[in-house]
Design a protein around this motif. Structure first.
Motif, PDB file in Angstrom:
ATOM      1  N   GLY A 149       0.580  -1.339   0.484  1.00 47.06           N
ATOM      2  CA  GLY A 149       0.064   0.116  -0.448  1.00 47.06           C
ATOM      3  C   GLY A 149       1.064   0.819   0.145  1.00 47.06           C
ATOM      4  N   TRP A 150       0.328   2.080  -0.908  1.00 48.40           N
ATOM      5  CA  TRP A 150       0.753   3.342  -1.307  1.00 48.40           C
ATOM      6  C   TRP A 150       1.042   4.163   0.088  1.00 48.40           C
ATOM      7  CZ3 TRP A 150      -1.076   7.907   0.198  1.00 48.40           C
ATOM      8  CH2 TRP A 150      -1.717   8.044   0.345  1.00 48.40           C
ATOM      9  N   ARG A 151       0.237   4.384   1.508  1.00 50.19           N
ATOM     10  CA  ARG A 151       0.104   5.019   2.256  1.00 50.19           C
ATOM     11  C   ARG A 151       1.432   4.720   3.175  1.00 50.19           C
ATOM     12  NH1 ARG A 151      -4.210   8.833   4.995  1.00 50.19           N
ATOM     13  NH2 ARG A 151      -2.797   9.648   6.937  1.00 50.19           N
ATOM     14  N   ALA A 152       1.209   3.057   3.619  1.00 55.38           N
ATOM     15  CA  ALA A 152       1.648   2.772   4.823  1.00 55.38           C
ATOM     16  C   ALA A 152       3.445   2.848   3.533  1.00 55.38           C
ATOM     17  CB  ALA A 152       1.541   0.894   4.837  1.00 55.38           C
ATOM     18  N   ARG A 153       3.939   2.187   2.588  1.00 52.26           N
ATOM     19  CA  ARG A 153       4.989   2.637   2.112  1.00 52.26           C
ATOM     20  C   ARG A 153       5.876   4.117   2.786  1.00 52.26           C
ATOM     21  NH1 ARG A 153       6.658  -0.899  -2.280  1.00 52.26           N
ATOM     22  NH2 ARG A 153       5.869  -3.279  -1.572  1.00 52.26           N
ATOM     23  N   ALA A 154       5.209   4.789   2.758  1.00 51.26           N
ATOM     24  CA  ALA A 154       5.299   6.280   2.305  1.00 51.26           C
ATOM     25  C   ALA A 154       5.306   6.795   3.950  1.00 51.26           C
ATOM     26  CB  ALA A 154       4.146   6.927   1.596  1.00 51.26           C
ATOM     27  N   SER A 279       5.842  15.588  17.863  1.00 51.95           N
ATOM     28  CA  SER A 279       4.206  16.280  17.431  1.00 51.95           C
ATOM     29  C   SER A 279       3.559  16.865  15.954  1.00 51.95           C
ATOM     30  CB  SER A 279       3.607  16.694  18.787  1.00 51.95           C
ATOM     31  OG  SER A 279       3.100  17.617  18.591  1.00 51.95           O
ATOM     32  N   LEU A 280       4.577  18.209  15.392  1.00 53.67           N
ATOM     33  CA  LEU A 280       4.288  18.677  14.950  1.00 53.67           C
ATOM     34  C   LEU A 280       4.731  17.572  12.957  1.00 53.67           C
ATOM     35  CD1 LEU A 280       5.946  21.582  14.925  1.00 53.67           C
ATOM     36  CD2 LEU A 280       3.286  20.957  14.603  1.00 53.67           C
ATOM     37  N   PHE A 281       5.652  16.242  13.664  1.00 51.54           N
ATOM     38  CA  PHE A 281       6.055  14.663  12.023  1.00 51.54           C
ATOM     39  C   PHE A 281       5.111  14.493  12.273  1.00 51.54           C
ATOM     40  CE2 PHE A 281       7.189  11.169  11.966  1.00 51.54           C
ATOM     41  CZ  PHE A 281       7.528  10.964  10.889  1.00 51.54           C
ATOM     42  N   GLU A 282       4.058  14.161  13.522  1.00 51.87           N
ATOM     43  CA  GLU A 282       3.177  12.815  13.085  1.00 51.87           C
ATOM     44  C   GLU A 282       1.702  13.359  12.749  1.00 51.87           C
ATOM     45  OE1 GLU A 282       3.272   9.814  13.726  1.00 51.87           O
ATOM     46  OE2 GLU A 282       5.567   9.477  14.850  1.00 51.87           O
ATOM     47  N   PHE A 283       1.656  14.829  12.671  1.00 53.15           N
ATOM     48  CA  PHE A 283       0.424  16.055  12.713  1.00 53.15           C
ATOM     49  C   PHE A 283       0.773  16.137  10.798  1.00 53.15           C
ATOM     50  CE2 PHE A 283      -2.234  19.008  11.687  1.00 53.15           C
ATOM     51  CZ  PHE A 283      -2.919  19.093  12.410  1.00 53.15           C
ATOM     52  N   GLY A 284       1.646  16.212  11.031  1.00 48.13           N
ATOM     53  CA  GLY A 284       1.756  17.092   9.579  1.00 48.13           C
ATOM     54  C   GLY A 284       2.152  15.824   8.514  1.00 48.13           C
ATOM     55  N   LEU A 285       3.321  15.017   8.729  1.00 47.14           N
ATOM     56  CA  LEU A 285       2.715  13.248   7.642  1.00 47.14           C
ATOM     57  C   LEU A 285       1.265  13.119   7.809  1.00 47.14           C
ATOM     58  CD1 LEU A 285       4.007  11.300   6.253  1.00 47.14           C
ATOM     59  CD2 LEU A 285       4.448   9.950   8.393  1.00 47.14           C
ATOM     60  N   ALA A 286       0.251  12.730   8.634  1.00 50.49           N
ATOM     61  CA  ALA A 286      -0.735  12.118   8.448  1.00 50.49           C
ATOM     62  C   ALA A 286      -1.622  13.067   7.612  1.00 50.49           C
ATOM     63  CB  ALA A 286      -1.358  12.051   9.583  1.00 50.49           C
ATOM     64  N   ARG A 287      -1.658  14.218   8.047  1.00 55.37           N
ATOM     65  CA  ARG A 287      -2.645  15.175   7.073  1.00 55.37           C
ATOM     66  C   ARG A 287      -1.999  15.606   6.160  1.00 55.37           C
ATOM     67  NH1 ARG A 287      -3.833  14.853  11.300  1.00 55.37           N
ATOM     68  NH2 ARG A 287      -4.545  13.085  10.160  1.00 55.37           N
ATOM     69  N   LEU A 288      -0.798  15.359   5.256  1.00 58.85           N
ATOM     70  CA  LEU A 288      -0.333  15.235   4.234  1.00 58.85           C
ATOM     71  C   LEU A 288      -0.196  14.272   3.765  1.00 58.85           C
ATOM     72  CD1 LEU A 288       1.689  16.172   2.152  1.00 58.85           C
ATOM     73  CD2 LEU A 288       3.197  14.779   2.873  1.00 58.85           C
ATOM     74  N   LEU A 289      -0.709  12.919   4.239  1.00 55.11           N
ATOM     75  CA  LEU A 289      -1.246  11.570   3.196  1.00 55.11           C
ATOM     76  C   LEU A 289      -2.812  11.714   3.294  1.00 55.11           C
ATOM     77  CD1 LEU A 289       1.707   9.483   4.996  1.00 55.11           C
ATOM     78  CD2 LEU A 289       1.562  10.338   2.789  1.00 55.11           C
ATOM     79  N   ASP A 290      -3.378  12.285   3.887  1.00 53.98           N
ATOM     80  CA  ASP A 290      -4.195  12.593   3.883  1.00 53.98           C
ATOM     81  C   ASP A 290      -5.143  13.563   2.663  1.00 53.98           C
ATOM     82  OD1 ASP A 290      -5.623  11.059   6.290  1.00 53.98           O
ATOM     83  OD2 ASP A 290      -5.935  13.030   7.929  1.00 53.98           O
ATOM     84  N   GLY A 291      -4.733  14.559   2.423  1.00 58.20           N
ATOM     85  CA  GLY A 291      -4.339  14.783   1.010  1.00 58.20           C
ATOM     86  C   GLY A 291      -3.687  13.867   0.074  1.00 58.20           C
ATOM     87  N   TYR A 292      -2.892  13.013  -0.152  1.00 57.76           N
ATOM     88  CA  TYR A 292      -3.192  12.450  -1.133  1.00 57.76           C
ATOM     89  C   TYR A 292      -3.471  11.454  -1.350  1.00 57.76           C
ATOM     90  CZ  TYR A 292       2.216  13.313  -1.065  1.00 57.76           C
ATOM     91  OH  TYR A 292       3.420  13.919  -1.452  1.00 57.76           O
ATOM     92  N   ALA A 293      -4.368  10.777  -0.245  1.00 59.49           N
ATOM     93  CA  ALA A 293      -5.501  10.009  -0.249  1.00 59.49           C
ATOM     94  C   ALA A 293      -7.004  10.888  -1.162  1.00 59.49           C
ATOM     95  CB  ALA A 293      -6.471   9.981   1.172  1.00 59.49           C
ATOM     96  N   ALA A 294      -7.012  12.328  -0.672  1.00 55.45           N
ATOM     97  CA  ALA A 294      -8.028  12.705  -1.252  1.00 55.45           C
ATOM     98  C   ALA A 294      -7.986  12.556  -2.777  1.00 55.45           C
ATOM     99  CB  ALA A 294      -8.249  13.973  -0.728  1.00 55.45           C
ATOM    100  N   PHE A 295      -6.429  13.312  -3.467  1.00 58.22           N
ATOM    101  CA  PHE A 295      -6.085  12.895  -4.657  1.00 58.22           C
ATOM    102  C   PHE A 295      -5.756  11.870  -4.938  1.00 58.22           C
ATOM    103  CE2 PHE A 295      -2.425  13.008  -7.349  1.00 58.22           C
ATOM    104  CZ  PHE A 295      -2.756  13.913  -8.363  1.00 58.22           C
ATOM    105  N   LEU A 296      -5.740  10.980  -4.677  1.00 60.72           N
ATOM    106  CA  LEU A 296      -5.653   9.608  -4.609  1.00 60.72           C
ATOM    107  C   LEU A 296      -6.938   8.564  -5.180  1.00 60.72           C
ATOM    108  CD1 LEU A 296      -2.568   8.228  -3.673  1.00 60.72           C
ATOM    109  CD2 LEU A 296      -2.549   9.214  -6.183  1.00 60.72           C
ATOM    110  N   GLY A 297      -7.849   9.680  -4.709  1.00 63.71           N
ATOM    111  CA  GLY A 297      -9.428   9.085  -4.156  1.00 63.71           C
ATOM    112  C   GLY A 297      -9.124   7.602  -3.690  1.00 63.71           C
ATOM    113  N   ASP A 298      -8.752   8.091  -2.759  1.00 64.01           N
ATOM    114  CA  ASP A 298      -8.513   7.257  -1.415  1.00 64.01           C
ATOM    115  C   ASP A 298      -7.814   5.708  -2.168  1.00 64.01           C
ATOM    116  OD1 ASP A 298     -10.894   6.539   0.907  1.00 64.01           O
ATOM    117  OD2 ASP A 298      -9.095   6.446   1.217  1.00 64.01           O
ATOM    118  N   ALA A 299      -7.452   5.278  -2.459  1.00 65.91           N
ATOM    119  CA  ALA A 299      -7.116   4.255  -3.334  1.00 65.91           C
ATOM    120  C   ALA A 299      -5.383   3.549  -2.312  1.00 65.91           C
ATOM    121  CB  ALA A 299      -6.444   4.460  -4.391  1.00 65.91           C
ATOM    122  N   GLY A 300      -5.452   4.013  -0.762  1.00 68.55           N
ATOM    123  CA  GLY A 300      -4.307   3.733   0.166  1.00 68.55           C
ATOM    124  C   GLY A 300      -4.312   2.440   0.498  1.00 68.55           C
TER     125      GLY A 300
END
Length: 300
Positions: A149-154, A279-300
């Protein structure tokens, strides 16, 4: 006249040369020197700097400053260093003192060789820094196998890099996003992310898009990573934890925040908020990948 730092360094030298402290044994930390001798942190740092220049101690990650191999053996002729030794000493200096303490003259002094001899192994300081960064990648390999999965790998790639920057706080400052260095051990990280964004069912991506997705992950980690070294140095300089520093600073901050003009910030300065680089790393990474999920059609 012998200075305080020289006197303390002589005491530790005597313990090493007498065999009381043997190779691999920890030597007194800066905090312990401060506590036992009643000196300032800067003086304690000069003590360890002097011992390091003598080749009597070295910095080991996760352990601290320890007696160097062969330090108690008097009279031995120094072994001519190779490129790996130059990089190893440079990383030890940067780990202990940050990039501000790193110079070709300092590395040569720690190795016990003329400064110009270093250029037999590295052509320039920039090349040395690139080799140091490549060694960080070499000692921070991605796990095998990588998760599906792309998200787990990222996430895996980002967390591996974040852990490496915490072990070597200077590395994020070296890493360039606009003029990337040629790093043989770093290409595996880039390849892993590019591969993570390929073959997503129902969402084929061109190479340019995948490259933007990949570099954006690197940029998030690198951007937060540059804050690790100054935060670490600040704790060394004043001996305060981030929480202790905030407790001291908060009254001054609250005094300049007008509750009527800055109601939201005023509320934030009165709340118990856990805001750290982690905490900034955890929050920032999660929100960045949430945006990726929306862009990719939640294909993670």
């Amino acid at each position: 006249m012998t200075t305080t730092s020289e006197r303390i360094a002589d005491e530790i030298r005597a313990r090493i040369r007498s065999g009381e402290l043997t190779p691999g044994d920890p030597v007194p930390s800066t905090r312990r020197i401060v506590a036992e001798h009643g000196v300032a942190m800067a003086t304690a740092s000069r003590v360890l700097d002097a011992l390091r220049r003598d080749g009597l101690v070295e910095v080991r990650r996760g352990v601290g400053t320890v007696v160097a191999a062969g330090a108690a053996e008097p009279g031995g002729a120094p072994t001519a260093p190779d490129a790996a030794a130059v990089v190893r000493v440079a990383m030890a200096v940067a780990d202990a003192e940050g990039l501000g303490g790193l110079s070709m003259r300092r590395i040569a002094s720690d190795l016990g060789i003329p400064t110009m001899s270093l250029y037999r192994h590295v052509r320039s300081r920039d090349e040395l820094l690139a080799r140091m960064l490549d060694t960080v990648y070499a000692t921070s390999p991605l796990p095998r196998p990588l998760p599906d999965g792309w998200r787990a790998r990222a996430e895996t790639c980002a967390r591996t890099m974040w852990a490496a920057f915490q072990r070597h706080p200077w590395a994020a400052h070296i890493m360039s996003m606009t003029r990337p260095q040629v790093l043989p051990h770093g290409v595996a990280h880039t390849e892993a992310l590019l591969a993570a964004f390929s073959g997503i069912p129902g969402r084929p991506l061109d190479l340019e898009t995948r490259m933007h997705l990949t570099v954006s992950v690197f940029q998030l980690v690198r951007g937060l990573g540059v804050g690790i070294e100054p935060a670490t140095q600040a704790r060394k300089d004043d001996g305060l934890t981030d929480e202790e520093w905030m407790d001291r600073t908060l009254p001054d901050l609250q005094a300049v925040v007008d509750q009527r003009r800055h109601p939201h910030l005023s509320a934030a300065t009165s709340a118990d908020i856990d805001l750290t680089l982690d905490s900034l790393f955890e929050f920032g990474l999660a929100r960045l990948l949430d945006g990726y999920a929306a862009f990719l059609g939640d294909a993670g």
